[in-house]
Write an enzyme that holds these catalytic residues in place. Structure first.
Site, mmCIF file in Angstrom:
data_model
loop_
_atom_site.group_PDB
_atom_site.id
_atom_site.type_symbol
_atom_site.label_atom_id
_atom_site.label_comp_id
_atom_site.label_asym_id
_atom_site.label_seq_id
_atom_site.Cartn_x
_atom_site.Cartn_y
_atom_site.Cartn_z
ATOM 1 N N ASP A 34 0.865 -1.186 0.000
ATOM 2 C CA ASP A 34 0.000 0.000 0.000
ATOM 3 C C ASP A 34 0.902 1.237 0.000
ATOM 4 O OD1 ASP A 34 -2.049 1.847 0.361
ATOM 5 O OD2 ASP A 34 -2.078 1.556 2.532
ATOM 6 N N ARG A 73 3.506 10.168 2.575
ATOM 7 C CA ARG A 73 3.240 10.572 3.962
ATOM 8 C C ARG A 73 2.971 12.055 4.120
ATOM 9 N NH1 ARG A 73 1.631 5.892 5.854
ATOM 10 N NH2 ARG A 73 3.244 4.285 5.772
HETATM 11 CA CA CA Z 1 -2.283 0.513 4.521
#
Ligand code: CA
Length: 347
Positions: free
Chosen positions: A186, A190
């Site tokens: 995934d 950030r």
């Molecule tokens: Ca995730």
């Protein structure tokens, strides 16, 4: 492990990988369902058909095509994609970093498996290059639209639904619906995520790409790895009660450019996939063939499944000085012989 493969000039069709060889299922078994360029039709047949096929495949004595000679494709058409947040260590680490002034876990976390809806249309097969996403991120407190400077990985397991439900029909046992397990990366930006996620959760910081292995391991092939799930306190409500052991004694391996950076243990996950399935249908939501739900980052004490945790948001670089992913970096997640691998290179 089931997948979809092709050779030059030939149509994509179903294969079964054993080690570094692939059995051409349409040729070996003759079933029409294996001539399809996706596993969806086979996955929709249900558990008896899956068991029967697996029994016949194990009895086969046929030549295998070397893995290096085939091209792999997305193994199934992804219907809905949901990502959970099932690791106590991961949720605690992220809470400490993103909300240092609060308790690391939100009050709901031990009562239900927290999740969000991801973007099914950008789930890609292992080997697909990953384009560094643009998005809004803060530069000296001011949002600017720029390429992410904090591109990260998340090592996860994904659960693939074969048999769906009709409106008003609660799901049966986990193994009647879930066809198999795959590895998931995934990918996460950030800085984009940190600016956008309040109050509705991840969005563009994750929806640009999610990679899965080209191979799906049927549940039958994971029997020997099944273990009880981690003890839960408080006891979850009745609809989330565990009826069988769906923890998996697997250790993931996360490699960046061939260097192992972590070995996260899946067996310590707080919420098990049967509980996730029960939760995502507890409101009457139906399942359909091709639904994919992922565990959330697999992190254990000392073995986190993301760079933001390994480097503590960049404060503690890797031995080579690296913090987040650079262009040209290749990330590979594997978990031993029972599962394939998921790899991707940043462009
Ligand atoms: Ca995730």
């Amino acid at each position: 492990m089931y997948g979809i493969f092709s050779r030059p000039g030939e149509a994509a069709r179903a294969g079964f990988r054993v080690g570094n060889g692939v059995i051409d299922l349409a040729a070996a078994l003759g079933d029409e369902v294996f001539r399809s360029g996706s596993l969806n039709a086979f996955m929709a047949l249900g558990r008896e058909a899956w068991q029967e096929a697996y029994r016949r495949i194990r009895a086969l004595d046929v030549a295998r095509i070397p893995l290096a000679e085939v091209r792999t494709h997305l193994p199934f058409e992804v219907a809905d994609y949901v990502d959970f947040y099932a690791s106590l260590e991961h949720a605690s680490n992220l809470g400490r970093m993103f909300r240092p002034e609060e308790e690391p876990l939100k009050p709901n976390w031990r009562h239900l498996p927290v999740g969000y809806h991801g973007r099914a249309g950008t789930v890609v097969v292992s080997g697909t290059p990953i384009r560094r996403p643009y998005g809004q991120r803060l530069v000296d407190g001011v949002p600017e639209y720029l390429p992410t400077a904090k591109l990260d990985l998340e090592a996860e397991l994904g659960f693939v639904v074969g048999v769906g439900t009709e409106p008003g029909q609660p799901p049966g046992p986990f193994e009647d619906h879930v066809f198999g397990v795959t590895l998931v990366n995934d990918w996460s930006a950030r800085d984009i995520q940190a600016w956008e996620y309040v109050p509705l959760g991840p969005f563009l910081g994750k929806s640009f790409a999610t990679s899965i292995s080209a191979w799906i391991t049927p549940l039958e092939a994971l029997e020997h790895l099944r273990v009880p799930g981690r003890a839960q306190d408080p006891e979850p409500p009745g609809y989330l009660r565990r009826h069988a052991h769906w923890g998996l004694d697997l250790r993931l391996r996360v490699e960046v450019n061939g260097e192992t950076v972590s070995r996260p243990p899946y067996g310590g996950m707080y919420w098990t996939p049967d509980q996730m399935l029960a939760h995502m249908t507890a409101n009457g939501a139906t399942l359909r063939t091709g639904d994919l739900f992922a565990s959330g980052t697999v992190s254990g004490p000392g073995d986190p499944g993301s760079l933001i945790e390994i480097t503590w948001n960049g404060a503690k670089p890797l031995p080579n000085g690296q913090t987040f992913l650079n262009d040209g970096d290749t990330v590979t997640i594997s978990a031993g012989p029972a599962l394939g691998e998921v790899t991707g290179t940043i462009i």
